[in-house]
Enzyme design. Structure first.
Site, short mmCIF file in Angstrom:
data_model
loop_
_atom_site.label_atom_id
_atom_site.label_comp_id
_atom_site.label_asym_id
_atom_site.label_seq_id
_atom_site.Cartn_x
_atom_site.Cartn_y
_atom_site.Cartn_z
N GLU A 1 0.95 -1.10 0.02
CA GLU A 1 0.06 0.09 -0.15
C GLU A 1 0.94 1.25 0.15
O GLU A 1 1.50 1.62 1.10
CB GLU A 1 -1.02 0.09 1.34
CG GLU A 1 -1.97 -1.10 1.34
CD GLU A 1 -3.17 -0.86 0.02
OE1 GLU A 1 -3.20 0.41 -0.19
OE2 GLU A 1 -3.62 -1.61 -0.15
N LYS A 2 0.98 1.85 -1.12
CA LYS A 2 1.77 3.14 -1.18
C LYS A 2 1.25 4.26 -0.82
O LYS A 2 1.90 5.24 -0.23
CB LYS A 2 2.20 3.08 -2.73
CG LYS A 2 3.45 2.01 -3.19
CD LYS A 2 4.44 2.01 -2.37
CE LYS A 2 5.63 1.06 -3.02
NZ LYS A 2 6.73 0.82 -2.06
N ASN B 1 4.83 -5.05 2.75
CA ASN B 1 5.72 -4.35 2.03
C ASN B 1 6.13 -3.06 2.92
O ASN B 1 5.45 -2.32 3.50
CB ASN B 1 5.32 -3.70 0.64
CG ASN B 1 6.08 -3.02 -0.04
OD1 ASN B 1 6.13 -1.63 0.09
ND2 ASN B 1 7.14 -3.62 -0.91
N ASP C 1 15.05 1.30 1.96
CA ASP C 1 14.21 1.33 3.05
C ASP C 1 14.85 0.84 4.15
O ASP C 1 16.18 1.04 4.37
CB ASP C 1 12.97 0.21 2.87
CG ASP C 1 12.16 0.38 1.63
OD1 ASP C 1 11.89 1.77 1.45
OD2 ASP C 1 11.40 -0.56 1.27
N SER D 1 14.40 -6.65 -2.20
CA SER D 1 14.58 -6.35 -3.52
C SER D 1 15.78 -6.11 -4.14
O SER D 1 16.50 -5.45 -3.39
CB SER D 1 13.50 -4.97 -3.91
OG SER D 1 12.27 -5.18 -3.87
N LYS E 1 5.81 -0.74 -11.51
CA LYS E 1 6.78 -0.20 -10.71
C LYS E 1 7.57 0.66 -11.71
O LYS E 1 7.89 0.23 -12.65
CB LYS E 1 7.59 -1.41 -10.00
CG LYS E 1 8.70 -0.90 -9.05
CD LYS E 1 9.17 -2.28 -8.36
CE LYS E 1 10.18 -1.60 -7.30
NZ LYS E 1 10.77 -2.76 -6.52
N MET F 1 -3.15 -15.00 -44.11
CA MET F 1 -1.92 -14.25 -43.75
C MET F 1 -2.72 -12.95 -43.48
O MET F 1 -3.13 -12.08 -44.19
CB MET F 1 -1.27 -13.90 -45.11
CG MET F 1 -0.16 -14.95 -45.56
SD MET F 1 -0.70 -16.71 -45.51
CE MET F 1 0.99 -16.99 -45.93
N LYS G 1 12.26 -22.14 -34.93
CA LYS G 1 12.88 -22.84 -35.98
C LYS G 1 13.98 -21.67 -36.50
O LYS G 1 13.77 -20.60 -36.89
CB LYS G 1 11.77 -23.21 -37.17
CG LYS G 1 12.56 -23.86 -38.38
CD LYS G 1 11.92 -23.51 -39.56
CE LYS G 1 12.19 -22.01 -39.81
NZ LYS G 1 13.69 -21.71 -40.69
N CYS H 1 11.75 -20.46 -44.41
CA CYS H 1 10.17 -19.74 -44.25
C CYS H 1 9.27 -20.75 -44.58
O CYS H 1 8.34 -20.90 -43.75
CB CYS H 1 10.02 -18.51 -44.78
SG CYS H 1 11.63 -17.21 -44.62
#
Length: 541
Positions: A44-45, A73, A93, A112, A143, A298, A372, A450
């Site tokens: 919770e920021k 956190n 922190d 972190s 983030k 295509m 491939k 291809c």
């Protein structure tokens, strides 16, 4: 009392700002726990202390019913007030020694880590720390990663090597979602120590979902499948095609017979194969698809490819002229969501930095079923220096041990790898199959590689349809995005194409590349299973 044992497999980091309209946070949380979340971090920021404590208290109350631990956190005061299992802190922190003093010896501490320097310091504090959160693996909107290079699976594996022997567990975070999860888990296995991630930390892929139970369950299935495959490798049992089936000894004759059967499936089912390919080969790729009995489409526009996905049998993404990146992102993601085989042809990936960057961007959005490429392309993906790229061509003497290269890359990428050339090598990470068919004239026409990718797409679609027709129930391990024998599909695509090229080259009316090109399409159309079985040059290495 001792610290609580933690299962980091699917680690939910909360973020109420990502909830879809009308979705309640606590409702979403409980559904995610029902889906298989194993650990929750309350993040919770913007909440004040009182609100944060109340959210954490209610979160813990719900998680306790499912025996799932809760971490907080950053806020040690909230952790102490609520009595959660521990905390997670960032680099700026609370200092680690102080944090351990404040929360005591019995609580969990995570840190972190975003680079090797931080990982090295973390390993030095393993007496204080329990785990590290490694990331961002890929760019993420949850983030601020501005100015920091994403680690990717390789960078994550480098950090796992750095903390080897420290006792720390590692959880990856950043840009992780279902389509790129298998690639991350396999691709991040440490190159030296062979250590693996303990789990993944997820925010938006669960929180932003309208069906968080299903989102969590799908992620959990992939993580659990990976851990089982790791154990199987330790037991030297091996894993077949990523589907949890033990591979018995492969017999080349039986494999050729299975290719014959799959040829019949293509003609019977006429699967629709969506091909996003380069402008040089669009027409020929469509024609070889029609020649073997499948149906090509295509299309490149993001809206169109999104709506097409449920109807197609397989998707080929060939970025030879890289004109439709956004459409490729959408198409690949939808192929994963709809569990359709995705064949990726990274044309000239090693030729320019732009191509390498685009490839990394695409692979962060989706997981290929089959990759491939020629020696230069596979070498670039394997980070090998044995073969170099000159445009779309390979230069150098080739791989000393091509079988080992494809086998290792298949394990790393969690995909079937097809290495094309004078001899073709195909691996699912457990077995390597060598195909020695083909004509030298294939090197003299544009887009032969291809076209081979197009045929692999045809047989991958048929293999999936064949599986669904024979199995009313799914595998117990349903974590693989695609069902069906994709190794067989890759072998079938290459074998049919190379045998047809031999037959075409032997025709008396073929005088050179121009007449060979037309004859090749004719012989793909006329090719019978008996001819394929008769001419097949297969070896199990």
């Amino acid at each position: 009392m001792g610290r609580q044992a933690i299962d980091y497999s699917v680690y939910l980091v909360t973020g109420r700002e990502f909830l879809p309209p009308g979705k309640d946070y606590y409702e979403s949380l409980e559904e995610s726990l029902q889906g298989g979340v194993t650990l929750v971090q309350v993040r919770e920021k913007n909440a004040d202390t009182g609100e944060f404590i109340e959210i954490a208290r209610k979160t813990k109350e719900i998680c306790d019913r499912y025996n799932v631990p809760v971490l907080i956190n950053d806020r040690i005061d909230v952790h102490l007030a609520v009595g959660t299992a521990g905390i997670h802190i960032g680099q700026t922190d609370c200092p680690l020694p102080l944090a351990r003093t404040l929360i005591g010896d019995d609580a969990i501490i995570g840190l972190s880590v975003s680079n090797v320097e931080q990982a090295t310091r973390a390993a030095q504090h393993s007496d204080i720390l329990d785990y590290i959160g490694v990331g961002a693996v890929w760019p993420t909107g949850s983030k601020d990663t501005k100015g920091r290079k994403s680690l990717g699976p390789d960078g994550t594996g480098e950090i796992l090597d750095l903390i080897h022997g420290s006792g720390l567990e590692a959880v990856a975070i950043g840009g992780i979602h279902l389509p790129n999860l298998a690639q991350l888990l396999h691709g991040s296995v440490a190159p030296k120590s062979r250590d693996a991630l303990a789990g993944i930390a997820i925010i938006s892929d669960i929180v932003a979902s309208t069906t968080p139970k299903e989102a969590a369950a799908n992620l959990r299935l992939v993580v659990d499948s990976f851990k089982r495959s790791r154990q199987a490798l330790k037991d030297e049992a091996g894993v077949f095609g990523g589907l949890g089936q033990k591979r018995a000894e492969v017999d080349a004759k039986k494999l050729a017979e299975k290719v014959q059967e799959l040829m019949a499936v293509v003609k019977r089912e006429t699967p629709l194969v969506h091909q996003m390919t380069n402008t040089v080969v669009v027409n020929d790729s469509a024609n070889v698809t029609l020649a073997v009995g499948a149906s090509p489409i295509m299309s490149t526009h993001p809206r169109d490819v999104h709506d097409l996905s449920p109807a197609i049998g397989a998707l080929l993404i060939n970025f030879g002229t890289i004109g439709d990146k956004e459409g490729m992102k959408v198409a690949g993601r939808q192929a994963n969501v709809n569990r359709k085989p995705l064949i990726f042809d990274p044309v000239a990936i090693g030729a320019t930095s732009y191509r390498r960057e685009i490839s990394e961007e695409l692979l962060a959005h989706w997981q290929p079923t089959i990759i491939k490429g020629n020696a230069a392309e596979i070498g670039a993906m394997a980070k090998s220096t044995e073969v170099a790229s000159r445009g779309v061509d390979s230069v150098g003497s080739g791989f000393a041990d091509p079988g080992a290269v494809v086998k290792a890359l298949a394990r790393k990428r969690a995909a079937i790898i097809v290495l094309t050339g004078e001899k073709d090598y195909i691996s699912d990470g457990s077995v390597v199959i060598k195909i020695s068919n083909g004509s030298h004239l294939l090197e003299r026409i544009t887009g032969s590689g291809c076209q081979a990718g197009s045929l692999i797409g045809c047989f991958a679609a048929a293999a999936r349809l064949d599986y669904l027709a024979k199995n009313e129930t799914k595998f117990e391990d349903d974590s693989q995005l695609v069902q069906g024998d994709m190794l067989l599909a890759a072998v079938a695509g290459i074998l049919v194409y190379t045998v047809a090229s031999e037959v075409a080259a032997a025709r008396p009316d073929v005088k050179g590349p121009g007449t060979f090109r037309a004859a090749l399409i004719d012989e793909l159309y006329n090719l019978t299973p008996d001819v394929v079985a008769e001419k097949a040059k297969l070896e199990i290495l």
